[in-house]
Design a protein around this motif. Structure first.
Motif, PDB file in Angstrom:
ATOM      1  N   SER A  67      46.390  36.867  67.546  1.00  8.63           N
ATOM      2  CA  SER A  67      45.399  36.394  68.520  1.00  8.63           C
ATOM      3  C   SER A  67      44.093  36.027  67.817  1.00  8.63           C
ATOM      4  N   LEU A  70      44.596  32.731  66.149  1.00 11.80           N
ATOM      5  CA  LEU A  70      44.638  31.619  67.101  1.00 11.80           C
ATOM      6  C   LEU A  70      43.236  31.185  67.503  1.00 11.80           C
ATOM      7  N   ASP A  73      41.746  29.392  64.644  1.00 12.28           N
ATOM      8  CA  ASP A  73      42.409  28.095  64.482  1.00 12.28           C
ATOM      9  C   ASP A  73      41.887  27.068  65.477  1.00 12.28           C
ATOM     10  N   ARG A  74      41.564  27.526  66.666  1.00 13.90           N
ATOM     11  CA  ARG A  74      41.123  26.595  67.714  1.00 13.90           C
ATOM     12  C   ARG A  74      39.752  26.008  67.447  1.00 13.90           C
ATOM     13  N   ARG A 108      51.814  33.326  58.927  1.00 12.95           N
ATOM     14  CA  ARG A 108      52.072  32.350  59.978  1.00 12.95           C
ATOM     15  C   ARG A 108      53.574  32.190  60.209  1.00 12.95           C
ATOM     16  N   GLN A 342      46.561  21.306  66.761  1.00 16.38           N
ATOM     17  CA  GLN A 342      46.189  21.708  68.127  1.00 16.38           C
ATOM     18  C   GLN A 342      46.237  20.471  69.035  1.00 16.38           C
TER      19      GLN A 342
END
Length: 397
Positions: A67, A70, A73-74, A108, A342
Motif C-alpha cells: 500500500s 502504491l 507510485d501514484r 514488485r 498508471q
C-alpha cells in the motif's frame, strides 16, 4: 516536523538530506490544493503531505507495505506542490529517497517488474524504440486502444536527422529536433553533434533503478565534457523532462568525488531551447500567421526548471494568437512513463487537461516535452506539436 530515524535509516547514503527535508515541512496542507492525484482521488495518502508522512514512518522504522508503494507510485513527480509550498519543501528529492527504500523492502509483482524493465530497456535506446514504433505502426489495427494511442499520428517530415537527438523523441516526434536545428542554424547558432551521449538517465532513475540512472548521467558527462572544454557554451535540450533531470545532475552527484565538480558545471550549462531562443532576434526571421494556439506548459518546465510562461512570452512576441488556458499549472498525466504504469489516472488527467486546453477552441496545441506531446496527442483530438515546429513553420513561410 520532528523525526526519529531508525538506526538502519540513519545509515542510508542520503539520510541527512531526508531528515533536513522532513524537518522543513510544517504539514500545512497547501500542497494538496494543487496536487493532481489528490484532486482526483481525495485520499490524504495520495497527496504530498500524506506521502511525506508515509516516507517518514518508513524511515522511522515502520514496515513498508504494498500500500505504501502504491501511494508513492501514484505520485506524478510533477512538483506542483513545490511551487505551492510556502516552506520550500524539497519534495521530489524526498520522494526519490523514499521510493528507493520502499522498493528495496517491497518486491514488485512479476508483471510490474517486467513492464518497468521493458520500459527501461526500450525507451532508453533510440534504435530499439524506433524499430518497435515501426512494428506497431504496421500492426496498428491489431493493437489494443491503449497502445495505439501511444503511436504518433502521421506528420510530414521536416528534414534529415539533426545532431540534436534523444531517446524516444527521434521516433515519436522526429520533426522536433529537425526544426530546432534549422531555426538555430538560421540564427547562426552552431550545433555540435555528440553521438556518445545517450539517455539522460531519468527513465532508469524513476523506474526502480537509481544507480543505473546515475551511471547514465556519468556517461553523458564524459561525452559532453570535451565539448565544454573546447568552448561549447551550452547543452541544449528540446525535451523539458530531460532538461529537468540534467539540471539535477549537480545535486544527484554532489558526493561523487570523481564527478561532483563536472556534474555541477554540466547542470549550470544545461539550457532548455526556449532559454536559448528567448534571447535571439527571432522577429527578424519569423512571420507568424493568424492561427489560434493553446500552450501546454509541461510540469518539468514550469515547476522543475521554473520557466513557466517563457514559451507563451516567446510566441506572443512573435505575433502568435494564444488562447487562454485555465489551470495551466496542472499536469497532463504523462509524467515520463506514468501513462503506462498508471494508465487509468493518466487518462483522467489527460482528458481534464485537454478540456482546459481546448476551451479557447485552438487550432493547434503546442508543448515543450515529447512525453506530454505524445500523451495529449494520443487522445486523437486537437493536434499537439512541439512549439519549435510552429516557429520553424513561420520561418519557412
Amino acid at each position: 516536523m520532528q523525526t526519529r530515524f531508525s538506526e538502519e535509516s540513519k545509515n542510508l547514503p542520503r539520510a541527512e538530506e531526508a531528515e533536513r527535508i522532513l524537518r522543513s515541512c510544517v504539514h500545512c496542507g497547501f500542497c494538496n490544493a494543487t496536487c493532481p492525484t489528490y484532486q482526483l482521488l481525495g485520499d490524504e495518502l495520495d497527496g504530498p503531505r500524506g506521502r511525506i508522512y508515509l516516507i517518514k514512518q518508513v524511515l522511522e522504522g515502520q514496515p513498508a507495505t504494498a500500500s505504501t508503494q502504491l501511494h508513492l507510485d501514484r505520485c506524478l513527480s510533477c512538483r506542483n506542490c513545490e511551487t505551492t509550498c510556502p516552506s520550500g519543501v524539497d519534495y521530489h528529492n524526498l520522494l526519490d529517497i523514499g521510493r528507493a527504500v520502499v522498493d528495496h523492502a517491497v518486491p514488485r509483482p512479476a508483471g510490474q517488474r517486467a513492464l518497468r524493465l521493458g520500459l527501461r530497456s526500450l525507451a532508453s535506446s533510440p534504435e530499439r524504440f524506433t524499430a518497435l514504433l515501426r512494428l506497431g505502426t504496421v500492426f496498428r489495427a491489431l493493437l489494443p486502444t491503449n497502445l495505439t494511442a501511444k503511436l504518433p499520428r502521421p506528420s510530414p517530415p521536416h528534414g534529415e536527422r539533426p545532431p540534436l537527438e534523444g531517446c524516444v523523441q527521434p521516433g515519436l516526434s522526429p520533426n522536433t529536433n529537425a526544426s530546432a536545428a534549422r531555426v538555430l542554424d538560421r540564427l547562426g547558432v552552431s550545433v555540435i553533434p555528440c553521438a556518445q551521449a545517450g539517455c539522460c538517465g531519468a527513465l532508469d532513475y524513476h523506474l526502480d533503478a537509481q544507480a543505473s540512472g546515475l551511471d547514465r548521467a556519468r556517461q553523458n558527462i564524459d561525452a559532453w565534457w570535451p565539448h565544454l572544454e573546447n568552448g561549447a557554451e551550452a547543452i541544449v535540450q528540446t525535451a523539458s523532462g530531460c532538461g529537468a533531470f540534467i539540471k539535477d545532475y549537480g545535486h544527484l552527484l554532489e558526493h561523487d568525488p570523481n564527478y561532483a565538480a563536472k556534474a555541477r558545471q554540466v547542470s549550470e550549462r544545461a539550457l532548455d531551447l526556449v532559454q536559448v531562443l528567448g534571447k535571439e532576434p527571432l522577429e527578424q526571421i519569423c512571420a507568424a500567421r493568424n492561427q489560434r494556439i493553446a500552450v501546454h506548459c509541461p510540469c518539468t518546465l514550469q515547476h522543475a526548471q521554473k520557466l513557466g510562461g517563457s514559451i507563451e512570452a516567446l510566441l506572443t512576441r512573435l505575433g502568435f494568437n494564444l488562447t487562454e488556458v485555465p489551470d495551466g499549472h496542472l499536469c497532463c498525466g504523462s509524467a515520463g512513463t506514468y501513462s503506462l504504469t498508471q494508465p487509468a489516472l493518466a487518462r483522467q488527467l489527460r482528458d481534464n487537461r485537454l478540456n482546459a486546453l481546448e476551451s479557447g477552441q485552438p487550432e493547434l496545441i503546442v508543448t515543450a516535452n515529447v512525453g506530454c506531446q505524445n500523451h495529449l496527442d494520443g487522445a486523437g483530438r486537437t493536434p499537439v506539436r512541439h512549439w519549435i515546429e510552429l516557429v520553424d513553420q513561420s520561418l519557412a513561410e
